[in-house]
Design a protein around this motif. Structure first.
Motif, PDB file in Angstrom:
ATOM      1  N   HIS A 138      -4.951  -7.552  -6.184  1.00  0.00           N
ATOM      2  CA  HIS A 138      -5.827  -6.977  -5.047  1.00  0.00           C
ATOM      3  C   HIS A 138      -6.600  -5.849  -5.273  1.00  0.00           C
ATOM      4  O   HIS A 138      -5.985  -4.813  -5.500  1.00  0.00           O
ATOM      5  CB  HIS A 138      -5.053  -7.021  -3.689  1.00  0.00           C
TER       6      HIS A 138
ATOM      7  N   HIS B 256     -10.325  -3.924  -4.572  1.00  0.00           N
ATOM      8  CA  HIS B 256     -12.033  -4.179  -4.017  1.00  0.00           C
ATOM      9  C   HIS B 256     -12.718  -3.668  -5.044  1.00  0.00           C
ATOM     10  O   HIS B 256     -13.113  -2.246  -5.221  1.00  0.00           O
ATOM     11  CB  HIS B 256     -12.157  -3.194  -2.817  1.00  0.00           C
TER      12      HIS B 256
ATOM     13  N   HIS C  58      -4.676  -8.269   4.172  1.00  0.00           N
ATOM     14  CA  HIS C  58      -3.887  -7.178   4.622  1.00  0.00           C
ATOM     15  C   HIS C  58      -3.128  -7.156   6.095  1.00  0.00           C
ATOM     16  O   HIS C  58      -3.840  -7.607   7.060  1.00  0.00           O
ATOM     17  CB  HIS C  58      -4.950  -5.902   4.727  1.00  0.00           C
TER      18      HIS C  58
ATOM     19  N   HIS D  30       0.153  -5.012   1.296  1.00  0.00           N
ATOM     20  CA  HIS D  30       1.051  -3.832   1.910  1.00  0.00           C
ATOM     21  C   HIS D  30       2.200  -4.376   2.862  1.00  0.00           C
ATOM     22  O   HIS D  30       3.251  -3.694   2.411  1.00  0.00           O
ATOM     23  CB  HIS D  30      -0.213  -3.178   2.896  1.00  0.00           C
TER      24      HIS D  30
ATOM     25  N   ASP E 116      -5.770  -1.911  -5.704  1.00  0.00           N
ATOM     26  CA  ASP E 116      -6.592  -1.782  -4.399  1.00  0.00           C
ATOM     27  C   ASP E 116      -7.807  -0.967  -4.441  1.00  0.00           C
ATOM     28  O   ASP E 116      -8.942  -1.600  -4.465  1.00  0.00           O
ATOM     29  CB  ASP E 116      -5.428  -1.089  -3.312  1.00  0.00           C
TER      30      ASP E 116
HETATM   31 ZN   LIG Z   1      -7.025  -3.283   0.135  1.00  0.00          ZN
END
Ligand SMILES: [Zn+2]
Length: 449
Positions: A66, A68, A221, A250, A301
């Motif tokens: 994961h 971005h 998420h 998370h 992340d």
């Molecule tokens: Zn994220």
């Protein structure tokens, strides 16, 4: 790009991380085409290109489940901001900087992020791409993913700073058809909906249905700071919507009931523990999942505040899990859970990542028959010699300076410590230009020093 038919990696310390194959203090790995064809002692392959790995650890590439990646041009812009609040990741990165992105900014953001990932020994990445303001943003990001040579999951994310476009779901169907008609390629497709904590139950349900219509995994998420306490995932679970095609990111503020729902329905988990601790997501739920027998995968992340490597992730989870148990021990508690060891965390950063991205049949271990996604880590550097415990050395002693070579599907993307076929001068020029545009357009002011 090096595309030898057969490559024989000789005399390395080989960590296959596959118990049925074993680990070796010295062995050979044969790559034929895109696949690993043999691992063992004295493998011979007469016409192969031979690579001497006598000062190397050879292991599966790391898997980041994961990230971005579009935030690549925003590196370290938010090291001191929390997740929530007036001046926060949500207000600054997602609501101020993201809307300024043109497709070309998403492209270059992705490209620098991906090259950084390869450089750090990551061979598979899930690009959680919530920069999709227009149809062209997807084309731009997919172009970067293709150019990088990595194995990647393009996880289509709806923009967070505005309502989705009316025809956004048609774009998604189009993209799935245009780029992802087969799963037998380096790039695969997933859907990255905002999830039940950030949009209505009905909208989330529709996103879930769209993913299943497209036979795409879901990555979402949940348990995110304050929003995670809303028991929205419980509603999804009660409605029978949770299945084994979903990876939950998370999970920091979920209830015990929700954690159990994830485990019971065969879900997978992605922890970004350094980020979660630093930004106020809540306590990373490593032990809560281990108690149910589920090992998480790991993720970087956001490069807005985290380093781009999996060494950081392994060490932060291992330390945190130990700290929590030792703390209970010091309080006089008994019957404590077992400690995670280096082998557990190295597997979270590899094979558990493959499971969390739906790619365990292709990658995550050095098993003959799987795709040749592997890295070679130098053991002759002053930060690591002498190597006394190879797994401990990778988890606790090494860093990205030890990453000598990176192969994805048998293709060399990094050799002798250098990325191959990357024009770094051009990359740098594009990254600064794009960064300058996004900053100016957004009105954000870079931090003082
Ligand atoms: Zn994220």
């Amino acid at each position: 790009m090096l595309t030898a038919q057969r490559i024989l990696i000789k005399n390395g310390c080989v960590l296959t991380l596959d118990k049925s194959v074993g680990n070796f203090h010295q062995a050979d790995v044969l790559i034929e085409g895109t696949k690993i064809s043999a691992v063992g002692l004295n493998v011979s392959a007469a016409d192969a290109e031979v690579i001497d790995a006598s000062d190397m650890i050879v292991m599966p590439g790391f898997i980041d489940t994961h990230r971005h990646v579009w935030e690549g041009i925003l590196r370290n812009i938010g090291t001191d901001i929390p997740l929530e609040g007036d001046a926060s990741y949500l207000t600054i990165v997602l609501n101020t900087l993201a809307p300024a992105y043109r497709p070309e900014d998403a492209y270059i953001g992705d490209l620098v992020g991906l090259y950084g990932a390869i450089d750090a020994g990551i061979t598979t990445i899930l690009d959680w791409s919530h920069i999709q303001a227009t149809r062209e943003h997807a084309d731009a990001v997919i172009k970067a993913l293709q150019e990088s040579g990595m194995r990647a999951v393009f996880a289509y994310g709806y923009p967070w700073w505005k309502e989705p476009e009316e025809n956004q779901n048609d774009w998604i169907r189009e993209i799935a058809k245009q780029y992802f008609s087969t799963k037998d390629q380096l790039l695969t497709f997933a859907l990255a909906p905002q999830g039940p904590e950030f949009t209505s139950f009905e909208t989330t349900k529709a996103h879930w249905q769209l993913a299943r219509e497209l036979d795409a995994r879901i990555t979402v998420h949940v348990g995110v700071g304050t929003a995670g306490k809303s028991a929205k995932l419980r509603d999804m679970g009660k409605a029978g919507l949770l299945k084994d095609d979903t990876t939950y990111i998370h999970c920091t503020t979920l209830s015990d009931e929700e954690i159990k729902m994830i485990v019971d329905t065969g879900g997978r988990v992605s922890l970004a523990s350094a980020n979660e601790m630093n930004m106020g997501y809540g306590m990373p739920p490593i032990q809560r999942f281990l108690n149910h027998g589920l090992r998480p995968s790991f993720s970087v992340d956001t490069e807005t505040n985290m380093p781009n490597d999996m060494f950081t992730q392994m060490r932060s989870v291992n330390s945190l899990q130990h700290a929590m148990i030792f703390d209970r021990k010091l309080e006089g508690k008994r019957n404590l859970p077992p400690f995670m060891n280096s082998r557990d965390v190295i597997e979270c950063a590899t094979i558990e990542g493959a499971r969390a991205t739906g790619l365990a049949n292709k990658t995550g271990t050095l098993t003959p028959g799987k795709e040749a996604d592997l890295i070679m880590l130098r053991t002759d550097r002053p930060n690591i010699l002498p190597v006394n415990d190879p797994i401990g050395a990778v988890v606790w002693g090494m860093d990205t300076s030890n990453v000598d070579s990176v192969f994805v599907a048998g293709n060399a993307l990094k050799r002798n410590g250098k990325l191959l076929d990357v024009d770094l001068d051009h990359l740098r020029e594009m990254a600064y230009k794009s960064r300058d545009y996004v900053i100016a357009k957004s009105g954000f002011v870079l931090p003082e020093i």
